[in-house]
Design an enzyme around this catalytic site. Structure first.
Site, short mmCIF file in Angstrom:
data_model
loop_
_atom_site.label_atom_id
_atom_site.label_comp_id
_atom_site.label_asym_id
_atom_site.label_seq_id
_atom_site.Cartn_x
_atom_site.Cartn_y
_atom_site.Cartn_z
N GLY A 1 6.75 -3.92 2.15
CA GLY A 1 5.06 -3.61 2.15
C GLY A 1 4.41 -5.11 1.98
O GLY A 1 3.26 -4.99 2.33
N ASP B 1 2.56 0.18 -9.51
CA ASP B 1 2.24 1.43 -9.66
C ASP B 1 2.62 1.71 -11.09
O ASP B 1 2.13 1.60 -11.90
CB ASP B 1 2.70 2.21 -8.57
CG ASP B 1 2.49 3.61 -8.62
OD1 ASP B 1 1.28 4.09 -9.12
OD2 ASP B 1 3.05 4.55 -8.07
N VAL C 1 -1.97 4.68 -1.30
CA VAL C 1 -2.82 3.93 -0.23
C VAL C 1 -2.15 3.44 0.75
O VAL C 1 -0.70 3.09 0.57
CB VAL C 1 -3.51 2.91 -0.80
CG1 VAL C 1 -4.59 3.25 -1.79
CG2 VAL C 1 -2.44 1.84 -1.59
N ASP D 1 2.88 1.65 3.60
CA ASP D 1 3.44 2.65 4.58
C ASP D 1 3.45 3.82 3.84
O ASP D 1 3.37 4.19 2.52
CB ASP D 1 4.69 2.31 5.04
CG ASP D 1 5.73 2.82 3.94
OD1 ASP D 1 5.85 2.36 2.87
OD2 ASP D 1 6.75 3.49 4.42
N ARG E 1 1.63 0.57 8.26
CA ARG E 1 2.00 -0.81 7.84
C ARG E 1 0.75 -1.79 8.40
O ARG E 1 0.69 -2.61 7.67
CB ARG E 1 3.26 -1.19 7.88
CG ARG E 1 4.50 -0.40 6.95
CD ARG E 1 5.74 -1.14 7.05
NE ARG E 1 6.72 -0.64 6.29
CZ ARG E 1 6.95 -0.61 4.98
NH1 ARG E 1 6.15 -1.00 4.25
NH2 ARG E 1 8.09 0.06 4.70
P1 5GP Z 1 6.29 1.13 -8.89
O1 5GP Z 1 7.84 0.85 -9.25
O2 5GP Z 1 5.46 0.09 -9.80
O3 5GP Z 1 6.09 2.49 -9.35
O4 5GP Z 1 6.06 0.92 -7.43
C1 5GP Z 1 6.07 -0.06 -6.61
C2 5GP Z 1 6.38 0.32 -5.43
O5 5GP Z 1 6.15 1.54 -5.16
C3 5GP Z 1 5.54 -0.80 -4.51
O6 5GP Z 1 6.10 -1.90 -4.03
C4 5GP Z 1 5.23 0.06 -3.30
O7 5GP Z 1 6.29 -0.04 -2.19
C5 5GP Z 1 5.30 1.58 -3.98
N1 5GP Z 1 4.09 2.08 -3.91
C6 5GP Z 1 3.44 2.28 -5.25
N2 5GP Z 1 2.29 3.09 -4.88
C7 5GP Z 1 1.90 3.20 -3.69
C8 5GP Z 1 0.80 3.48 -3.05
O8 5GP Z 1 -0.27 3.90 -3.22
N3 5GP Z 1 1.22 3.39 -1.49
C9 5GP Z 1 2.23 3.11 -0.94
N4 5GP Z 1 2.43 2.77 0.50
N5 5GP Z 1 3.10 2.64 -1.60
C10 5GP Z 1 3.20 2.60 -3.24
#
Ligand code: 5GP
Length: 182
Positions: free
Chosen positions: A50, A109, A159, A165, A171
């Site tokens: 991403g 996230d 998003v 994606d 993407r």
């Molecule tokens: P975390 O481990 O912080 O929950 O997530 C990180 C990864 O989750 C990011 O690198 C991304 O790939 C995916 N991610 C988190 N939120 C989103 C979002 O709103 N949209 C997309 N497409 N991917 C997300």
């Protein structure tokens, strides 16, 4: 099926903010920079896939010699929320002892992915470690981690676009949009 609900960040808003981040990083790392032609001592690590558009734009906005490397992790599968499980799918090509590491991520996230990656990278003894992320969704944080450089704070939307994606779709959109399933 997916539907674009609304554009959150336009192509221009993203470009302007990425330029600002690049200027800030250039200023902060200026004192470390080697001469052009010498082996770079700052390693920009991109978290695939991403991050690709942000990585390419941010690195070009940093006016210092950078080495490139990439790591790929899987935490989400096809779901739109975090499973909490992080697996390395592609590891770095180089050891880190001689590099100042700037880890570049698309979005924070829950924070689980970056927390795992930070611990993993720090165990490899880089000269220093900082994080740059394009987007931050602090409302969804499950573990306390913050980026040193952050493009935009956004609310709890899923998003897509500018690298992000949904099941590999969207993407290559040049903007960032919130989506909903229909
Ligand atoms: P975390 O481990 O912080 O929950 O997530 C990180 C990864 O989750 C990011 O690198 C991304 O790939 C995916 N991610 C988190 N939120 C989103 C979002 O709103 N949209 C997309 N497409 N991917 C997300």
């Amino acid at each position: 099926m997916l539907e674009i609900e609304r554009v959150l960040l336009s192509e221009k808003e993203i470009a302007d903010r990425v330029r600002e981040l690049g200027n800030q990083i250039t200023e902060d790392y200026q004192h470390l920079a080697v001469k052009i032609g010498d082996a770079p001592n700052i390693l920009a690590i991109g978290v695939l896939k991403g991050v690709v558009p942000f990585y390419a734009d941010l690195c070009r906005a940093i006016a210092l010699p950078l080495a490139f490397d990439f790591i790929s992790v899987s935490s989400y599968g096809q779901a739109t929320s975090s499973s909490g499980t992080v697996r390395i799918l592609k590891d770095l090509d180089v050891p880190l002892e001689e590099y100042h590491v700037l880890m570049i991520e698309d979005i924070i996230d829950t924070g689980l992915t970056l927390t795992y990656l930070k611990e993993n990278i720090l165990r490899r003894n880089p000269l220093s470690f900082k994080i740059a992320t394009l987007l931050d969704k602090p409302d969804r944080r499950e573990v306390p981690i913050t980026a040193d450089y952050n493009g935009f704070v956004i609310s709890d939307f899923f998003v897509v676009g500018y690298g992000l994606d949904c099941m590999e779709c969207c993407r290559n959109l040049p903007y960032i949009a919130a989506v909903r399933t229909i």
